[in-house]
Motif scaffolding. Structure first.
Motif, PDB file in Angstrom:
ATOM      1  N   LEU A   1       0.826  -1.213   0.000  1.00 56.94           N
ATOM      2  CA  LEU A   1       0.000   0.000   0.000  1.00 56.94           C
ATOM      3  C   LEU A   1       0.858   1.260   0.000  1.00 56.94           C
ATOM      4  CD1 LEU A   1      -3.042  -0.606   2.369  1.00 56.94           C
ATOM      5  CD2 LEU A   1      -3.103   0.160   0.019  1.00 56.94           C
ATOM      6  N   PHE A   2       1.942   1.253   0.772  1.00 62.44           N
ATOM      7  CA  PHE A   2       2.837   2.407   0.787  1.00 62.44           C
ATOM      8  C   PHE A   2       3.368   2.696  -0.610  1.00 62.44           C
ATOM      9  CE2 PHE A   2       7.129   4.128   0.908  1.00 62.44           C
ATOM     10  CZ  PHE A   2       6.908   5.311   1.595  1.00 62.44           C
ATOM     11  N   THR A   3       3.805   1.644  -1.294  1.00 60.72           N
ATOM     12  CA  THR A   3       4.327   1.812  -2.649  1.00 60.72           C
ATOM     13  C   THR A   3       3.233   2.287  -3.604  1.00 60.72           C
ATOM     14  OG1 THR A   3       5.895   0.048  -2.202  1.00 60.72           O
ATOM     15  CG2 THR A   3       5.589   0.659  -4.502  1.00 60.72           C
ATOM     16  N   MET A   4       2.039   1.736  -3.462  1.00 59.38           N
ATOM     17  CA  MET A   4       0.923   2.152  -4.314  1.00 59.38           C
ATOM     18  C   MET A   4       0.594   3.628  -4.097  1.00 59.38           C
ATOM     19  SD  MET A   4      -1.534  -1.202  -3.898  1.00 59.38           S
ATOM     20  CE  MET A   4      -2.993  -0.333  -4.405  1.00 59.38           C
ATOM     21  N   ILE A   5       0.589   4.065  -2.842  1.00 63.14           N
ATOM     22  CA  ILE A   5       0.277   5.464  -2.526  1.00 63.14           C
ATOM     23  C   ILE A   5       1.387   6.380  -3.034  1.00 63.14           C
ATOM     24  CG2 ILE A   5       0.023   7.110  -0.627  1.00 63.14           C
ATOM     25  CD1 ILE A   5      -1.387   4.791   0.912  1.00 63.14           C
ATOM     26  N   ARG A   6       2.627   5.982  -2.788  1.00 63.69           N
ATOM     27  CA  ARG A   6       3.766   6.803  -3.204  1.00 63.69           C
ATOM     28  C   ARG A   6       3.812   6.976  -4.724  1.00 63.69           C
ATOM     29  NH1 ARG A   6       9.064   3.860  -2.451  1.00 63.69           N
ATOM     30  NH2 ARG A   6       8.308   2.988  -4.388  1.00 63.69           N
ATOM     31  N   ASP A   7       3.588   5.873  -5.454  1.00 65.95           N
ATOM     32  CA  ASP A   7       3.692   5.910  -6.909  1.00 65.95           C
ATOM     33  C   ASP A   7       2.355   6.146  -7.606  1.00 65.95           C
ATOM     34  OD1 ASP A   7       6.337   5.384  -6.400  1.00 65.95           O
ATOM     35  OD2 ASP A   7       6.194   3.252  -6.898  1.00 65.95           O
TER      36      ASP A   7
END
Length: 169
Positions: free
Chosen positions: A151-157
């Motif tokens: 989720l962190f990666t999805m939000i960041r990117d």
């Protein structure tokens, strides 16, 4: 006889109040959902298996105004990062800390049960943890930690789950 008459008066009144409260709750939920659908992260968050409207709302509410340098920092904030219990040179165990944002941790934990049962990739990860002799709760927490990292990666990117980042842009 007086008790029966009083109950006959009070119960219908309470029933009308309960119906009114239920209607108000439905109105608030509808309004909240319509507000949430306009948030830029709504489609990103709800694309993740297990994250629906309520979980997305909690993630947005609990993390808004905060910046996290890494997925580890977000996991630590949520109380899902494993920590090593150590005294001197002896390392006793790695376990999840009991501190952190309890509301966020609970929402993520509860949202993990649907993908573990119905999403093949999630099932495979959970089964892998169980095969490593992890208890059910340990396997679920490991899955939640992994999901939060994704989720962190999805939000960041700003990409949708299951869609390569090149296509999402």
């Amino acid at each position: 006889m007086i008790g029966i008459d009083a109950a006959g008066l009070v119960i219908p009144h309470l029933a009308r109040q309960m119906i009114s409260l239920h209607a108000q709750r439905t109105d608030v939920a509808t309004h909240l959902e319509s507000m949430l659908e306009t948030h830029p992260l709504y489609s990103v968050l709800t694309s993740m298996p297990g994250v629906a409207v309520r979980t997305a709302a909690i993630i947005i509410a609990e993390t808004s105004g905060k910046t996290f340098a890494s997925a580890t920092a977000l996991s630590s904030y949520a109380g899902l990062a494993p920590t090593t219990q150590q005294s001197g040179t002896s390392i006793k165990s790695e376990r999840v800390i009991h501190s952190g944002n309890k509301c966020l941790k609970r929402a993520l934990f509860l949202s993990a049960f649907a993908p573990i049962r119905f999403h093949p990739v999630s099932q495979a990860y959970y089964d892998q943890k169980r095969d490593q002799d992890k208890r059910h709760d340990q396997a679920v927490i490991a899955f939640v930690h992994r999901s939060l990292t994704v989720l962190f990666t999805m939000i960041r990117d700003r990409f949708i789950y299951g869609v390569p980042a090149v296509e999402a842009a």
